[in-house]
Design an enzyme around this catalytic site. Sequence first.
Site, PDB file in Angstrom:
ATOM      1  N   HIS A 202      15.407 -10.830   2.031  1.00  0.00           N
ATOM      2  CA  HIS A 202      14.725 -11.683   2.523  1.00  0.00           C
ATOM      3  C   HIS A 202      14.986 -11.819   4.302  1.00  0.00           C
ATOM      4  CE1 HIS A 202      11.745 -12.817  -0.907  1.00  0.00           C
ATOM      5  NE2 HIS A 202      10.613 -11.931   0.349  1.00  0.00           N
ATOM      6  N   ARG A 309       2.283  -2.235  -3.543  1.00  0.00           N
ATOM      7  CA  ARG A 309       2.512  -1.842  -4.362  1.00  0.00           C
ATOM      8  C   ARG A 309       2.953  -3.332  -5.418  1.00  0.00           C
ATOM      9  NH1 ARG A 309       6.038   1.448  -1.127  1.00  0.00           N
ATOM     10  NH2 ARG A 309       6.018   3.022  -2.064  1.00  0.00           N
ATOM     11  N   ARG A 345      -2.859  -1.259  -5.306  1.00  0.00           N
ATOM     12  CA  ARG A 345      -2.201  -0.265  -6.723  1.00  0.00           C
ATOM     13  C   ARG A 345      -1.997  -0.918  -8.004  1.00  0.00           C
ATOM     14  NH1 ARG A 345       2.912   3.441  -5.969  1.00  0.00           N
ATOM     15  NH2 ARG A 345       3.673   1.330  -6.657  1.00  0.00           N
ATOM     16  N   GLU A 444      -0.127  11.967  -8.221  1.00  0.00           N
ATOM     17  CA  GLU A 444       1.844  12.157  -8.330  1.00  0.00           C
ATOM     18  C   GLU A 444       2.372  12.669  -9.036  1.00  0.00           C
ATOM     19  OE1 GLU A 444       3.284   8.052  -7.007  1.00  0.00           O
ATOM     20  OE2 GLU A 444       1.801   7.160  -8.662  1.00  0.00           O
ATOM     21  N   ASN A 467       6.610  10.739  -2.153  1.00  0.00           N
ATOM     22  CA  ASN A 467       7.447  10.095  -3.375  1.00  0.00           C
ATOM     23  C   ASN A 467       7.864  11.690  -4.395  1.00  0.00           C
ATOM     24  OD1 ASN A 467       7.396   9.324  -1.087  1.00  0.00           O
ATOM     25  ND2 ASN A 467       7.340   7.156  -1.382  1.00  0.00           N
ATOM     26  N   ASP A 468       6.733  10.324  -5.393  1.00  0.00           N
ATOM     27  CA  ASP A 468       7.004  11.133  -7.099  1.00  0.00           C
ATOM     28  C   ASP A 468       6.525  12.735  -6.960  1.00  0.00           C
ATOM     29  OD1 ASP A 468       8.110   9.311  -8.336  1.00  0.00           O
ATOM     30  OD2 ASP A 468       6.079   7.945  -8.331  1.00  0.00           O
ATOM     31  N   ARG A 478      14.015  11.691  -7.614  1.00  0.00           N
ATOM     32  CA  ARG A 478      14.163  10.928  -6.441  1.00  0.00           C
ATOM     33  C   ARG A 478      15.157  10.722  -5.989  1.00  0.00           C
ATOM     34  NH1 ARG A 478       8.582   7.327  -6.350  1.00  0.00           N
ATOM     35  NH2 ARG A 478       9.707   6.437  -5.100  1.00  0.00           N
ATOM     36  N   CYS A 515      -0.378   8.667   1.237  1.00  0.00           N
ATOM     37  CA  CYS A 515       1.278   7.487   1.072  1.00  0.00           C
ATOM     38  C   CYS A 515       2.685   6.826   0.321  1.00  0.00           C
ATOM     39  CB  CYS A 515       0.108   5.941   0.278  1.00  0.00           C
ATOM     40  SG  CYS A 515       0.205   6.397  -1.666  1.00  0.00           S
TER      41      CYS A 515
END
Length: 595
Positions: A202, A309, A345, A444, A467-468, A478, A515
């Site tokens: 953060h 996400r 999602r 994916e 990515n997947d 990955r 995405c």
Amino acid sequence: MTDSVRTDIQQDTILVGIGASPGIAIGSSHLVNRARTCVMERSISAEEVEQEIALFRQAIDLSRQQLEEVKANVVNHDLAEHLYIIDTHLLILDDQMLVGQTEAQIRQELINAGGALRRTLSRFRQAFADIEDEYLRERHSDVDSVGERLMRNLLGVVQESLQNVEHRSIVVAHLLSPADTMQMDKSKIVGFVTDLGGRTSHTAILARSLGIPAVVGLETATAMIPEHLPMIVDGIHGTVVLNPSAATFKEYLQKKQSFEYLEKELLALRDVPAETLDGKKVTLCANVEFVEEIDPALRHGAQGIGLFRTEFLFMNRNQPPDEEEQVAAYRNIVERMAPDSVTIRTLDVGGDKFVPEINLEDEANPAMGLRAIRFSLKEVKLFRMQLRAILRASAFGKVRLMFPMISGIRELRDCLAHLAEVKAELKRDGCPFDDELPVGIMVETPAAAMIAELLAREVDFFSIGTNDLIQYCLAVDRGNENVAYLYEPLHPAVLRALKMTCDAARNAGIEVSMCGEMAGDPLYVLVLLGLGFDQLSMNAPAIPRVKQVLRQLHSDEGWMLLKELLTLATAADVTLRIEDEMLRRFPKLFLPTPL
Ligand code: PEP
Ligand code: MG
């Protein structure tokens, strides 16, 4: 600049860390003592227990008071929306694991409050250390900074303020808390460096929001850097130059100016339309994991959230969030993005996404195990609670619902059946929601790409998670550096999987978006245009550059290039061809950056 300070540090000494907030800062060091407090564990008698517990509670009260003060004193508008981080820290002060375990140890092990707190904190540290996912791992830093504040208050250590520093200071600290960053006065503090910390802590996120260049994870910064040392922070490359020579100083001054110029130019693109020369619009959205990314998303011109996400909501806590808390979190983002849409999602845990609060069994092959939608369909209660919350949030703005890692029609239909039942329940309960909310899936898995034509009949949109998709298509983990050389976004197999999915979407008349990381690389814009994507969703800072490229292309050109690429046999051939084409068209954009 270098003459005024006597130092043993050689001119132009370079330290390498992690670039946490881009930009160049030139100034002189200001050391802030945020080293971990040292505490001796000692045995106590049974009579001392209550007194130690009282001391511990006093430290909690004082910490609470200090955090409330930080909140009350924030005047910078850029930070207003981040105040919830302080709220999270206030919540950690009430956390049963932290408080309960420490008190239990004082009572049961008969040790002093400081020793007990130190033990609890190191247990937290160990539990988080093995987490692969960077974002999840970094959530530990919140517990850590609250723990350290508590510890200092317990020991009566006075915390030095960051408000009374000289102009052009670069703060050097072991670790800074988000509260420290919030208190930074930008007119005086031009950058900071820390020994510890990661890009997604953060503290780093706030630095990016404030536009303060920062390098973290330097390990030895506080050990090496004396007070008032001239230094340069290069937050773009994650380097720090100590005691810069006149030539280096001049070089970085130029880099700083060109960075600031480029930033301004790219940010000026925020309000221009994302469309090709012939008027084909591509919606450019941001991927977010937590609410504080909404502001940067808007600043970079995101036209919606293409991937929210939701895993983040389930972290740093003992119990998964209940329905009301989820509704509040989703609603917050949905309202902030209105009138643009937010694609939420459902939970994607498992695989490399470890959420400590959800007990996942050890699996030999987690990437192919009980992950994402498979987990939700097993933990139906949790899944339906999330569906209810997402639906309820849809009453407050434009929401799209998306299921991750779908691999077959049966699975999709099970999801849709739950959705239909939850909708019926909400109607019975008189809870408003958007009955027309678009429902889509992430493509994916290779299976989903191969049956895209069948899946397209049952959903409103596809979003390709490259990515997947790349990892599963090529059977390349990955996150495994040993096989990273095989992770090729432009492998002919991936290209075909993308084409199959886009063709199926177009034939069925549904929207197709991307995405995965690939969507944010300007090098791929022309190919993605050729594939016919309606929407690209990426990390927010990537949006202006992708837009800049898109605006200089003609939609037909992408299709012609794609046709040619599909005749090439290897990923290397495809890459070369694309690089060739893009370098020719955008010689400046793809030149190695001057920074
Ligand atoms: C993807 O797989 O491309 C994706 C966007 O999802 P995640 O990175 O969260 O798995
Ligand atoms: Mg994925």
